[in-house]
Design an enzyme around this catalytic site. Sequence first.
Site, PDB file in Angstrom:
ATOM      1  N   ASP A   1      16.224 -16.470  26.532  1.00 39.64           N
ATOM      2  CA  ASP A   1      17.374 -15.627  26.877  1.00 39.64           C
ATOM      3  C   ASP A   1      18.553 -16.496  27.331  1.00 39.64           C
ATOM      4  OD1 ASP A   1      18.305 -12.850  27.387  1.00 39.64           O
ATOM      5  OD2 ASP A   1      18.508 -13.578  29.436  1.00 39.64           O
TER       6      ASP A   1
ATOM      7  N   GLU B   1       2.820 -30.453  22.826  1.00 34.34           N
ATOM      8  CA  GLU B   1       1.475 -30.863  23.279  1.00 34.34           C
ATOM      9  C   GLU B   1       0.404 -29.929  22.734  1.00 34.34           C
ATOM     10  OE1 GLU B   1       1.401 -30.736  27.527  1.00 34.34           O
ATOM     11  OE2 GLU B   1       3.073 -32.142  27.681  1.00 34.34           O
TER      12      GLU B   1
HETATM   13  C1  NOJ Z   1      20.670 -11.373  26.765  1.00 33.49           C
HETATM   14  C2  NOJ Z   1      19.722 -10.232  26.582  1.00 33.49           C
HETATM   15  O1  NOJ Z   1      19.490 -10.061  25.216  1.00 33.49           O
HETATM   16  C3  NOJ Z   1      20.363  -9.044  27.247  1.00 33.49           C
HETATM   17  O2  NOJ Z   1      19.695  -7.852  26.950  1.00 33.49           O
HETATM   18  C4  NOJ Z   1      20.413  -9.298  28.719  1.00 33.49           C
HETATM   19  O3  NOJ Z   1      21.096  -8.241  29.355  1.00 33.49           O
HETATM   20  C5  NOJ Z   1      21.170 -10.596  29.016  1.00 33.49           C
HETATM   21  N1  NOJ Z   1      20.766 -11.664  28.166  1.00 33.49           N
HETATM   22  C6  NOJ Z   1      20.928 -11.031  30.430  1.00 33.49           C
HETATM   23  O4  NOJ Z   1      19.596 -11.430  30.583  1.00 33.49           O
END
Ligand code: NOJ
Length: 565
Positions: free
Chosen positions: A217, A273
């Site tokens: 993310d 790994e």
């Molecule tokens: C990107 C994610 O896809 C989204 O849904 C989220 O709100 C933001 N990052 C923050 O984590």
Amino acid sequence: MTSTARPSMDDATWWRHAVVYQVYPRSFADSDGDGMGDIPGLITRLDYLADLGVDAIWISPFYTSPLHDGGYDVADYRSIDERLGTLADVDVLIAQAHERGIRILMDIVPNHTSSEHRWFKELLESEPGSPAWDRYVVREGTGADRETPPNNWRSVFHGRGWSRIRTADGTPTGYWYLHIFDTTQPDVNWQNADVHEEFISTLRFWFDRGIDGFRIDVAHGLVKEEGLPDFDYPEDTDDATPPMFDEDVAHAPFWDQDGVHDIYREWRAVADEYDPPRVFCGETWVPNAERLARYQRPDELHTSFNFSYLEAGWDASAMRSSIDETIANHARVGAPPTWVLSNHDVIRHRTRMAPVGADGERDLERGLRRARAATVFTLALPGSMYLYQGEELGLPEVTDLPPEARQDPAWHRSGGTDGTRDGCRVPIPWSGDSPSYGFGPGSESWLPQPPVWADLSVERERGVDGSTWEMYRQALALRRAEPALGEGPLEWLDHDGDVLVIRRTSPDGSSVVAVLNLTDGVVRLPAHWGTEVLVSSGDDVAVMSIDEGGSFIALGAETAAWLRG
Ligand code: NOJ
């Protein structure tokens, strides 16, 4: 020519050409009738995914979370939210997916934790300057009473990017914590050694359980520019950080800093790994293909989302430029590109691509036609493709959710003006004519489902000739069986107007031509491109004979097809 043979689970290069299906777990399948999808529900649908023909699933977060941002606010990275299941369920999921030849990518959220994470609680319980404070991005405010935030950064979800730390009785201190997203998502400090160690041991925790990799993310956001300088926001932006893809934010001090690459070198060493090596796909909203390819250098991430293609919309020249730039820049680092048209953060591509009529309404029938065509064409590109749950049914965005049902923090922080992310998260229709349309055993669903779901359910489409579901299934099976659609080269063929034509060739010389007609009229294609129609997005494709002998292909408006000579 179609084959449903599963790919080998020993293939360590699977990620270079995989079709990965994104599951947003709260909205996929509910096993217990509480209106929220869960892991046992997903397990019951693994046969469905195997039948559809996907190689892997990426599951959005299912960790313990207060769900202020759909689970992207993680309170504990090693336990499962009790509404969604248990660790034992995840073990079953991994085993049963693998039995079906389906790999599992989980979602790791390293830019921020939930404010309910034990680390943030420790911070609130300890004195400024103590070790617990260094795990987050905390600074003193400015002004006489330190009542002004440390800099001018804004939240992606609108409003300030900083909140004041308060004492247990609610008194504001002079210290502020950074949250590039919601106030309940404090950014962690990647200059702190605990943070590195904790995330590495979290990776191992899940790799040891047998998952095949992670989607990362906000992968481009972890490192902030030294000194946290103010950002010169473009004038025409509102109170939110402008779209992450905007050229104007290319140099924002909180995105795409060079130091972020060191983190992925550490992570890659851990993934390597394992046998087979585990893989990463980064969520990287960066301004151009050159910056994107840096994340895929051989000792970093395996793949990253290429959002320029998603942003190209229904536009021949934007699509072609994105394809060319992405392929060229990935080739420099020896990595495969990725393609994606929908996910849980953007308006579903059926709706996004629908033209707006004179009445101001989107023409969703044409939207579906275009979306199907874009999908068929995209599946012929080299690299891996990400699908978002429900697109195989042709689901549109739900645009009329009642305000009280909405959950996206961006909606609430914008005072109800930014409402683009709940409408693609409405639970999936599986069967029946009334809510929850087979999503769960009862009528509950955490976001209300529209009546049109009855006609778009899996039950209505599966096994039905010409349905969107059958088109996806057929294209995925062909893609898997057809050597020309593997890693080989892509060559553009010329055609007048807004018609994209590519030829893909396998090492043994067999080839497939994929055509996307973006015009609103029928186009004529030369017969030497191929007269066997392997798959098409619509039924208006035909081989036509010419009086004087010979033939050509007539391809309908807003339609795509794969041809073989
Ligand atoms: C990107 C994610 O896809 C989204 O849904 C989220 O709100 C933001 N990052 C923050 O984590």
